[in-house]
Design a protein around this motif. Structure first.
Motif, PDB file in Angstrom:
ATOM      1  N   ALA A  64      40.326  18.108  19.814  1.00  0.00           N
ATOM      2  CA  ALA A  64      41.069  18.897  18.670  1.00  0.00           C
ATOM      3  C   ALA A  64      39.890  18.834  17.563  1.00  0.00           C
ATOM      4  O   ALA A  64      39.804  19.960  16.853  1.00  0.00           O
ATOM      5  N   GLY A  65      39.262  17.769  16.823  1.00  0.00           N
ATOM      6  CA  GLY A  65      38.650  17.607  15.981  1.00  0.00           C
ATOM      7  C   GLY A  65      36.964  18.156  15.916  1.00  0.00           C
ATOM      8  O   GLY A  65      36.864  18.713  15.299  1.00  0.00           O
ATOM      9  N   LEU A  66      36.675  17.767  17.079  1.00  0.00           N
ATOM     10  CA  LEU A  66      35.258  18.285  17.210  1.00  0.00           C
ATOM     11  C   LEU A  66      35.097  19.659  17.965  1.00  0.00           C
ATOM     12  O   LEU A  66      34.122  20.536  17.606  1.00  0.00           O
ATOM     13  N   SER A  86      68.395  12.209  13.180  1.00  0.00           N
ATOM     14  CA  SER A  86      68.319  12.879  11.631  1.00  0.00           C
ATOM     15  C   SER A  86      68.648  14.243  11.925  1.00  0.00           C
ATOM     16  O   SER A  86      69.209  14.918  10.817  1.00  0.00           O
ATOM     17  N   GLY A  87      68.418  15.045  13.060  1.00  0.00           N
ATOM     18  CA  GLY A  87      68.714  16.406  13.279  1.00  0.00           C
ATOM     19  C   GLY A  87      67.622  17.250  12.604  1.00  0.00           C
ATOM     20  O   GLY A  87      67.983  18.335  12.331  1.00  0.00           O
ATOM     21  N   ILE A  88      66.599  16.863  12.088  1.00  0.00           N
ATOM     22  CA  ILE A  88      65.594  17.472  11.472  1.00  0.00           C
ATOM     23  C   ILE A  88      64.731  18.320  12.484  1.00  0.00           C
ATOM     24  O   ILE A  88      64.104  17.760  13.493  1.00  0.00           O
ATOM     25  N   PRO A  89      64.428  19.565  12.250  1.00  0.00           N
ATOM     26  CA  PRO A  89      63.613  20.438  13.222  1.00  0.00           C
ATOM     27  C   PRO A  89      62.204  20.004  12.801  1.00  0.00           C
ATOM     28  O   PRO A  89      61.917  19.282  11.702  1.00  0.00           O
ATOM     29  N   SER A  90      61.404  20.138  13.995  1.00  0.00           N
ATOM     30  CA  SER A  90      60.005  19.421  14.000  1.00  0.00           C
ATOM     31  C   SER A  90      58.749  20.502  14.175  1.00  0.00           C
ATOM     32  O   SER A  90      59.066  21.574  15.156  1.00  0.00           O
ATOM     33  N   VAL A  91      57.907  20.077  14.043  1.00  0.00           N
ATOM     34  CA  VAL A  91      56.602  20.987  14.226  1.00  0.00           C
ATOM     35  C   VAL A  91      55.454  19.925  14.635  1.00  0.00           C
ATOM     36  O   VAL A  91      55.291  19.125  14.270  1.00  0.00           O
ATOM     37  N   ALA A  92      54.385  20.388  15.319  1.00  0.00           N
ATOM     38  CA  ALA A  92      53.304  19.723  15.888  1.00  0.00           C
ATOM     39  C   ALA A  92      52.121  20.251  15.595  1.00  0.00           C
ATOM     40  O   ALA A  92      51.702  21.476  15.552  1.00  0.00           O
ATOM     41  N   THR A  93      51.069  19.231  15.474  1.00  0.00           N
ATOM     42  CA  THR A  93      49.568  19.939  15.365  1.00  0.00           C
ATOM     43  C   THR A  93      49.297  20.080  16.752  1.00  0.00           C
ATOM     44  O   THR A  93      49.614  19.657  17.791  1.00  0.00           O
ATOM     45  N   LEU A  94      48.035  20.385  16.954  1.00  0.00           N
ATOM     46  CA  LEU A  94      47.419  20.659  18.413  1.00  0.00           C
ATOM     47  C   LEU A  94      47.484  19.322  19.288  1.00  0.00           C
ATOM     48  O   LEU A  94      47.921  19.269  20.293  1.00  0.00           O
ATOM     49  N   LYS A  95      47.134  18.225  18.438  1.00  0.00           N
ATOM     50  CA  LYS A  95      47.005  16.958  19.307  1.00  0.00           C
ATOM     51  C   LYS A  95      48.486  16.335  19.237  1.00  0.00           C
ATOM     52  O   LYS A  95      48.746  15.433  20.177  1.00  0.00           O
ATOM     53  N   GLY A  96      49.331  16.748  18.528  1.00  0.00           N
ATOM     54  CA  GLY A  96      50.652  16.233  18.487  1.00  0.00           C
ATOM     55  C   GLY A  96      51.668  16.700  19.545  1.00  0.00           C
ATOM     56  O   GLY A  96      52.424  16.431  20.073  1.00  0.00           O
ATOM     57  N   LEU A  97      51.204  17.682  20.273  1.00  0.00           N
ATOM     58  CA  LEU A  97      52.094  18.432  21.230  1.00  0.00           C
ATOM     59  C   LEU A  97      52.344  17.546  22.346  1.00  0.00           C
ATOM     60  O   LEU A  97      51.680  16.899  22.750  1.00  0.00           O
TER      61      LEU A  97
END
Length: 563
Positions: A413-415, A238-249
């Motif tokens: 991350a959550g707790l 897709s060529g779409i830039p991406s960002v992540a949450t803390l848990k998504g890294l």
């Protein structure tokens, strides 16, 4: 569930309950369980000695058993198992159970309970752990009949790992474990596969094709679903830039040019600004958590939203989605074939990433933790796993370490559980013995579960511990400095012990550094040492985590510090 669960149904001879527990764990493929014995759970411990498959890891506090099982589940993808006795043993598991619940980690927690006739009488070491944990488990069982043990355990493991994973509690009264019975026949649980909504997928493809400034926003659901291959394939085509949450890294390698970094309170400026300007937000396995979004009504204000998640309850919970689909994340990502005309946008985002790249040339001769962690992660390589405690060092790891897979970054991350790091390192090493496992802790967090150095030593686990010591509760101090008029209250930890000597007393190699000229040698020593080792790193207590989004602010209102 495979046909391996069937033998218990066909063997109608009488079996002791505790033996049924061991057989049920073996049928589920369990190889490690983390626990601490006591009176009510003693029949199970008696039966464990006859198993050649199950290796019990004796921790020094039940909380560590649950946290180690949590990390084991994250790395292996299978439910981690922890076990404790009734009363205080069970209640000591609660923090770790809550940790797994908030981060959607598959876990089965087994607790002993007083004998059935004594339940409800305030007997010695009786507590209603079923009631206590109701808000923080996917499901709970109290075993009422010995014959039901095989069915209960099969259902518990199925529930823990299916859909959105999470912890399941099994409370086992002592008399149920002692009595013998013929196992009750049952049908093994099966996984139901819901068909994908093709009409919604087509609508999502249409929105993607129309977008000119799209952003792919992904979270911990990628790691849970083991969907990183599908995520990366979609990002590339897709060529779409991406960002992540803390848990998504780690879902997309952090050094990919089109990956803009972590978003949110301590995210990168490139990520937060891109979110603010995007016209389409594709949210995959994330839940619009407040630490990621900042002030919610100013988050991605110009964007239409597509939301993919395994849990239908998350879709529309905090942000209305034009298109929301619950189901198998990999299958949904694989079905997206639109290629938006976003090359100028992607180039703009990549340029901003380069422009706002962090600086590591801090003044002075002291150790700058972000620079140390960046160099350590580079030296440790792609096969390393970082387990992290909670505080400033947690954010520095997220900001400055490189990750090529989500299982390489384990954090509460959550707790936000202080004390997670060392038990998580134990669980990670047992789940993946070939990995280099590095625990990054702070002086506050480390003392929460310091007793687990004995577990590290007992099982000769080659855990590499980096203890960043600012003699403060650093994150609390930073907030008091910035938002409480420097009214520093109860954050002074200057009476810390000599952490290297503490490690030595547990029989673990350790050393201390406090000058940047020592960093390279320290990293080499850490990674070259075959056994467990602790590197005590003294840093300036005035060092803060930057950037920082103030409370109740938009993510683009970032506070930063120049040298």
């Amino acid at each position: 569930m495979t046909a391996a669960a069937r033998p218990a149904q066909d063997q109608r001879h009488s079996v002791q309950g505790a033996r049924m527990v061991v057989e049920a764990l073996e049928r589920e493929g369990v190889t490690h369980l983390f626990g601490y014995p006591g009176g009510a759970i003693m029949p199970v411990y008696d039966a464990l000695t006859a198993s050649s498959q199950l290796k019990h890891i004796l921790v020094r506090h039940e909380q560590a058993a649950a946290l180690a099982a949590d990390a084991y589940g994250r790395v292996s993808g299978r439910p981690g198992v922890c076990i404790a006795t009734s009363g205080p043993g069970a209640t000591n598991l609660v923090t770790g159970i809550a940790n797994a619940f908030l981060d959607s980690v598959p876990m089965v927690a087994i607790t002993g309970q007083v004998a059935s006739p004594l339940m409800g009488t305030d007997a010695f070491q009786e507590v209603d752990i079923f009631g206590i944990t109701l808000p923080i488990v996917k499901h709970s069982f109290i075993v009422r009949s010995t014959a039901d043990i095989p069915r209960v355990f099969a259902e518990a493991f199925h529930i823990a790992r299916s859909g959105r994973p999470g912890p399941v509690l099994i409370d086992l009264p002592k008399d149920i474990g002692v009595m013998s019975a013929a196992p009750e026949p049952f049908d093994p649980p099966v996984f139901a596969h819901e068909p994908m909504d093709e009409a919604k997928i087509a609508a999502a493809n249409a929105l993607i094709a129309e977008a000119r400034q799209p952003i792919l926003y992904f979270g911990g659901g990628i790691a849970i679903a083991r969907a990183e291959r599908a995520l990366r394939d979609f990002a590339r085509r897709s060529g779409i830039p991406s960002v992540a949450t803390l848990k998504g890294l780690g879902g997309v390698p952090t050094d990919e040019p089109s990956f803009l970094g972590m978003l949110g309170m301590h995210g990168t400026r490139a990520a937060n600004v891109a979110i603010d300007h995007c016209d389409l937000l594709i949210c995959v396995g994330a839940r619009f958590d407040d630490r990621a979004t900042g002030k919610l009504d100013s988050f991605a204000p110009r964007a239409r939203v597509i939301h993919f998640d395994a849990d239908e309850a998350e879709i529309g919970k905090l942000r209305r989605a034009e298109i929301g689909i619950a189901g198998d994340i990999s299958a949904m990502l694989d079905a997206l074939d639109a290629r938006p005309d976003c090359d100028p946008w992607r180039d703009q985002c990549a340029a901003q990433k380069r422009l706002w790249a962090p600086r590591y040339d801090a003044p002075g001769n002291g150790i700058y933790a972000p620079a140390l962690l960046k160099r350590l992660s580079e030296a440790a390589g792609n096969d390393a796993i970082f387990t992290c405690d909670v505080g400033q060092h947690q954010m520095w790891v997220a900001q400055h370490c490189r990750f090529t897979r989500p299982q390489a970054h384990l954090t509460s991350a959550g707790l936000g559980t202080m004390g997670y790091g060392v038990p998580a390192g134990i669980g990670a090493l047992l789940a993946d013995p070939a990995a280099t496992v590095v625990t990054v802790s702070g002086d506050g967090s480390f003392m929460m579960n310091v007793q687990e150095l004995a577990t590290v030593r007992r099982y000769r686990l080659p855990l590499k511990i980096v203890l960043i010591d600012n003699s403060q509760l650093g994150m609390v101090r930073q907030w008091q400095e910035l938002f409480f008029d420097e009214n520093f209250s109860e954050i002074d930890l200057s009476d810390n012990p000599d952490f290297a000597e503490v490690a030595h007393s547990f029989g673990i190699e350790a050393f201390t550094i406090d000058h940047r000229s020592e960093v390279e040698g320290a990293i080499q020593r850490l990674l070259a040492t075959p056994g467990p080792i602790l590197c005590h790193v003294r840093i300036d207590p005035r060092d803060n985590v930057w950037p920082l989004v103030p409370p109740n602010s938009s993510n683009v209102q970032m506070m930063e510090k120049g040298w």
